[in-house]
Each structure stands twice: as structure tokens, then as C-alpha cells.
Motif scaffolding. Structure first.
Motif, PDB file in Angstrom:
ATOM      1  N   ILE A 172      -3.611  -6.628  -7.278  1.00  0.00           N
ATOM      2  CA  ILE A 172      -2.574  -6.312  -6.605  1.00  0.00           C
ATOM      3  C   ILE A 172      -1.847  -4.793  -7.099  1.00  0.00           C
ATOM      4  O   ILE A 172      -1.434  -5.620  -8.304  1.00  0.00           O
ATOM      5  N   VAL A 173      -1.523  -3.792  -6.465  1.00  0.00           N
ATOM      6  CA  VAL A 173      -0.285  -2.867  -7.486  1.00  0.00           C
ATOM      7  C   VAL A 173       1.001  -3.568  -6.830  1.00  0.00           C
ATOM      8  O   VAL A 173       1.429  -3.830  -5.386  1.00  0.00           O
ATOM      9  N   ASN A 174       1.876  -3.758  -8.309  1.00  0.00           N
ATOM     10  CA  ASN A 174       3.264  -4.013  -7.420  1.00  0.00           C
ATOM     11  C   ASN A 174       3.890  -2.351  -7.573  1.00  0.00           C
ATOM     12  O   ASN A 174       4.245  -2.306  -8.968  1.00  0.00           O
ATOM     13  N   ILE A 175       4.378  -2.131  -6.959  1.00  0.00           N
ATOM     14  CA  ILE A 175       5.410  -0.628  -6.405  1.00  0.00           C
ATOM     15  C   ILE A 175       6.875  -1.268  -6.596  1.00  0.00           C
ATOM     16  O   ILE A 175       6.881  -1.653  -5.413  1.00  0.00           O
ATOM     17  N   GLN A 176       7.520   0.004  -7.258  1.00  0.00           N
ATOM     18  CA  GLN A 176       9.243  -0.920  -6.704  1.00  0.00           C
ATOM     19  C   GLN A 176       9.707   0.338  -5.653  1.00  0.00           C
ATOM     20  O   GLN A 176       9.700   1.304  -5.620  1.00  0.00           O
ATOM     21  N   GLY A 177      10.556  -0.516  -5.395  1.00  0.00           N
ATOM     22  CA  GLY A 177      11.068   0.022  -3.857  1.00  0.00           C
ATOM     23  C   GLY A 177      11.847   0.960  -4.044  1.00  0.00           C
ATOM     24  O   GLY A 177      13.022   2.017  -2.953  1.00  0.00           O
ATOM     25  N   ASP A 178      12.640   1.226  -5.020  1.00  0.00           N
ATOM     26  CA  ASP A 178      13.574   2.240  -5.702  1.00  0.00           C
ATOM     27  C   ASP A 178      13.383   3.293  -6.642  1.00  0.00           C
ATOM     28  O   ASP A 178      14.102   3.886  -6.740  1.00  0.00           O
ATOM     29  N   GLU A 179      11.762   3.717  -5.757  1.00  0.00           N
ATOM     30  CA  GLU A 179      11.079   4.615  -6.804  1.00  0.00           C
ATOM     31  C   GLU A 179      10.520   6.112  -5.709  1.00  0.00           C
ATOM     32  O   GLU A 179       9.768   6.053  -5.753  1.00  0.00           O
ATOM     33  N   PRO A 180      10.891   6.272  -5.851  1.00  0.00           N
ATOM     34  CA  PRO A 180      11.081   7.838  -4.418  1.00  0.00           C
ATOM     35  C   PRO A 180      10.061   8.352  -4.793  1.00  0.00           C
ATOM     36  O   PRO A 180      10.038   9.472  -4.175  1.00  0.00           O
ATOM     37  N   PHE A 181      10.933   9.313  -6.264  1.00  0.00           N
ATOM     38  CA  PHE A 181       9.597  10.150  -6.911  1.00  0.00           C
ATOM     39  C   PHE A 181       8.176   9.360  -7.491  1.00  0.00           C
ATOM     40  O   PHE A 181       7.297  10.386  -8.269  1.00  0.00           O
ATOM     41  N   ILE A 182       7.673   9.033  -7.157  1.00  0.00           N
ATOM     42  CA  ILE A 182       6.593   8.057  -7.674  1.00  0.00           C
ATOM     43  C   ILE A 182       5.208   9.184  -7.625  1.00  0.00           C
ATOM     44  O   ILE A 182       4.796   9.218  -6.484  1.00  0.00           O
ATOM     45  N   ASN A 183       4.622   9.235  -8.087  1.00  0.00           N
ATOM     46  CA  ASN A 183       3.466  10.006  -7.892  1.00  0.00           C
ATOM     47  C   ASN A 183       2.032   9.030  -7.654  1.00  0.00           C
ATOM     48  O   ASN A 183       1.934   8.449  -8.554  1.00  0.00           O
ATOM     49  N   PRO A 184       1.738   8.959  -6.773  1.00  0.00           N
ATOM     50  CA  PRO A 184       0.360   8.974  -6.116  1.00  0.00           C
ATOM     51  C   PRO A 184      -0.749   8.442  -7.195  1.00  0.00           C
ATOM     52  O   PRO A 184      -1.768   7.653  -7.380  1.00  0.00           O
ATOM     53  N   SER A 185      -1.100   9.536  -8.225  1.00  0.00           N
ATOM     54  CA  SER A 185      -2.041   9.697  -9.038  1.00  0.00           C
ATOM     55  C   SER A 185      -1.932   8.683 -10.291  1.00  0.00           C
ATOM     56  O   SER A 185      -2.492   8.685 -10.786  1.00  0.00           O
ATOM     57  N   ILE A 186      -0.643   8.163 -10.355  1.00  0.00           N
ATOM     58  CA  ILE A 186      -0.416   7.343 -11.556  1.00  0.00           C
ATOM     59  C   ILE A 186      -0.548   6.145 -10.348  1.00  0.00           C
ATOM     60  O   ILE A 186      -1.458   4.902 -11.517  1.00  0.00           O
ATOM     61  N   ILE A 187      -1.129   5.671  -8.843  1.00  0.00           N
ATOM     62  CA  ILE A 187      -0.930   4.569  -9.310  1.00  0.00           C
ATOM     63  C   ILE A 187      -2.525   4.442  -9.368  1.00  0.00           C
ATOM     64  O   ILE A 187      -3.052   3.166  -9.761  1.00  0.00           O
ATOM     65  N   ASP A 188      -3.361   5.646  -8.548  1.00  0.00           N
ATOM     66  CA  ASP A 188      -4.905   5.824  -9.138  1.00  0.00           C
ATOM     67  C   ASP A 188      -5.624   5.411 -10.743  1.00  0.00           C
ATOM     68  O   ASP A 188      -6.222   4.772 -10.678  1.00  0.00           O
ATOM     69  N   GLU A 189      -4.830   6.427 -11.614  1.00  0.00           N
ATOM     70  CA  GLU A 189      -4.941   6.251 -12.973  1.00  0.00           C
ATOM     71  C   GLU A 189      -4.867   4.384 -13.211  1.00  0.00           C
ATOM     72  O   GLU A 189      -5.371   4.289 -13.990  1.00  0.00           O
ATOM     73  N   LEU A 190      -4.177   4.363 -12.929  1.00  0.00           N
ATOM     74  CA  LEU A 190      -3.667   2.661 -13.394  1.00  0.00           C
ATOM     75  C   LEU A 190      -5.032   1.359 -12.567  1.00  0.00           C
ATOM     76  O   LEU A 190      -4.996   1.150 -13.233  1.00  0.00           O
TER      77      LEU A 190
END
Length: 247
Positions: free
Chosen positions: A94-112
Motif C-alpha cells: 500500500i502506497v500512502n500518497i500525500q493529498g497536498d503534493e500536486p507536483f509528485i513525480n509518478p516515477s518516484i512512486i515506481d522507484e519506491l
């Protein structure tokens, strides 16, 4: 591996109420976050965990899958867990993605998620090298020290490590300092256990819930990322900065 992303969306944020619905280039902030998250190749689905009917209606209108959660929950992680228990129990991560990070790079999620798979740790989270004094001494930016395998030893709002015999304005050139990026990938077991652990002394004084895991001997692996991470919207000034950036 079955991995889902969950975005906790609390309407009445303490520092900036209703910020997730604030307009950013014609869309609410939460929509920008969701649109970034669904681009991550590692996620089988993305869910927004809401606590208010108005947020539910807005998010479903732009196409998001939403789950209503208890507005009285103490933390975003508690909200993540309640949403998780409402979906397929076969989920591995389960990945917890903060709701106030509009510039999050999707590749960071994949790397994580990739790092989680190869390290087999309890939790994985990104960190970024600190390169300026302003960030190092900003208590709103969480710092982390790691061991030789990049597992977290401690998180703090203070500048750590402390360098003895060197003036503090020179520390950044004598050691590697890292800031924590508030995204987490949990095993389903670690997430379930986390929300049932008592809040410890370190979490109480630093106001950092990840310290609850360290106090209870869980492994938090830190994934060093080089990508631009953008910034979160913590206050109205951040929102104005974001509006200028996105023009």
C-alpha cells in the motif's frame, strides 16, 4: 505484486483548511495529485480516502475511486488503513500518497515500490539530499539519518547529524544531510500493525508518526531519489507559489 495507492484527503487541515479543494490552474489540488498518481506504472489502482461528502462528490466527478472514512481519525495513516480494509485483501503493498503534493513525480512512486520489492523491508520511503542551509534548519522539513544500508536510524525536525567542532553554517559541506519525502510504501502487515501500536515518546515530542515504527523495531528503508520532487501545499503562500509555477 498487487500494489494500490491511497491518497488520504482530509478536508479540515489544521494549518490550511480545505486546501485539497483549493484551485490550482482550474483544478482542485487533490485532482492534480490523483492525475499524477494514476500515471505510476506500479499501481494497480489509486483510491482517494475522503472524510467529507463534498470531497467525495468532487473527486468522483473527475473520475476518481473514493472511499468514505471516519472524519475523526487521528492521522493520515489511520485513514489509509481504514480505506485499505475496504478493498481487496490480496493487496501486497500500500502506497500512502500525500493529498497536498500536486507536483509528485509518478516515477518516484515506481522507484519506491521497486525498492520495496528488492529490500523486503517493512516500509520504504524516499529521501533527497539537502543542498542548502535554509532547508537544513527549517523545522518543517524532516531530516533523516541512515545506516550503511540506507535504513532509517532516526527522523527529526532538527538538523541531524550534529557535527562537533565545526561551525553550524559549514555543516552542509562536511556531511550528507537528507530530507524526508512524505510518501510511504507499506506491506499490508506493517500497515495493520502500525495503526494498533501505541504512540511513543519520540513521536509525541517530534510530532512524526514514522518514529512509532522505529521505536518498535520496524525497518524503514530509505530510497535516495534524484528527481525533482516539487513541494507540498502547507499554507496559502505555498499555493501562490504553486500557481506561479504551473502557469
Amino acid at each position: 505484486m498487487n500494489t494500490i495507492g491511497i491518497i488520504p484527503a482530509r478536508l479540515q487541515s489544521v494549518r490550511f483548511p480545505k486546501k485539497i479543494l483549493a484551485d490550482l490552474h482550474g483544478k482542485p489540488i487533490i485532482q492534480h495529485v490523483w492525475e499524477k498518481a494514476i500515471q505510476a506504472k506500479s499501481l494497480s489502482k489509486v483510491i482517494i480516502a475522503v472524510d467529507d461528502d463534498s470531497v467525495f462528490n468532487i473527486c468522483t466527478a473527475f473520475g476518481a475511486e473514493c472511499i468514505m472514512t471516519n472524519p475523526m481519525l487521528v492521522s493520515g495513516t489511520d485513514r489509509i488503513y481504514q480505506a485499505y480494509t475496504s478493498v481487496d485483501s490480496s493487496t501486497d503493498y500500500i502506497v500512502n500518497i500525500q493529498g497536498d503534493e500536486p507536483f509528485i513525480n509518478p516515477s518516484i512512486i515506481d522507484e519506491l515500490v521497486y525498492s520495496m520489492q528488492i529490500t523486503q523491508c517493512d516500509i520504504c520511503t524516499p529521501i533527497v539530499r539537502i543542498v542548502n542551509q535554509e532547508e537544513l534548519y527549517n523545522s518543517s522539513i524532516v531530516k533523516v539519518v541512515v545506516d550503511a544500508d540506507y535504513n532509517a536510524l532516526y527522523f527529526s525536525r532538527a538538523a541531524i547529524p550534529f557535527i562537533r567542532d565545526i561551525p553550524s553554517n559549514e555543516w552542509i559541506s562536511h556531511a550528507h544531510y537528507y530530507k524526508h519525502v512524505g510518501i510511504y510504501c507499506y506491506t499490508h502487515k506493517a500497515l495493520e500493525q502500525f495503526v494498533h501500536l501505541p504512540i511513543g515518546i519520540l513521536e509525541q515530542v517530534e510530532k512524526l508518526e514514522q518514529l512509532r515504527m522505529l521505536e518498535n523495531h520496524y525497518t524503514i528503508h530509505c530510497c535516495v531519489i534524484d528527481e525533482q520532487i516539487g513541494f507540498g501545499i502547507d499554507n496559502p503562500l505555498d499555493l501562490e507559489k504553486a500557481r506561479l509555477l504551473i502557469q
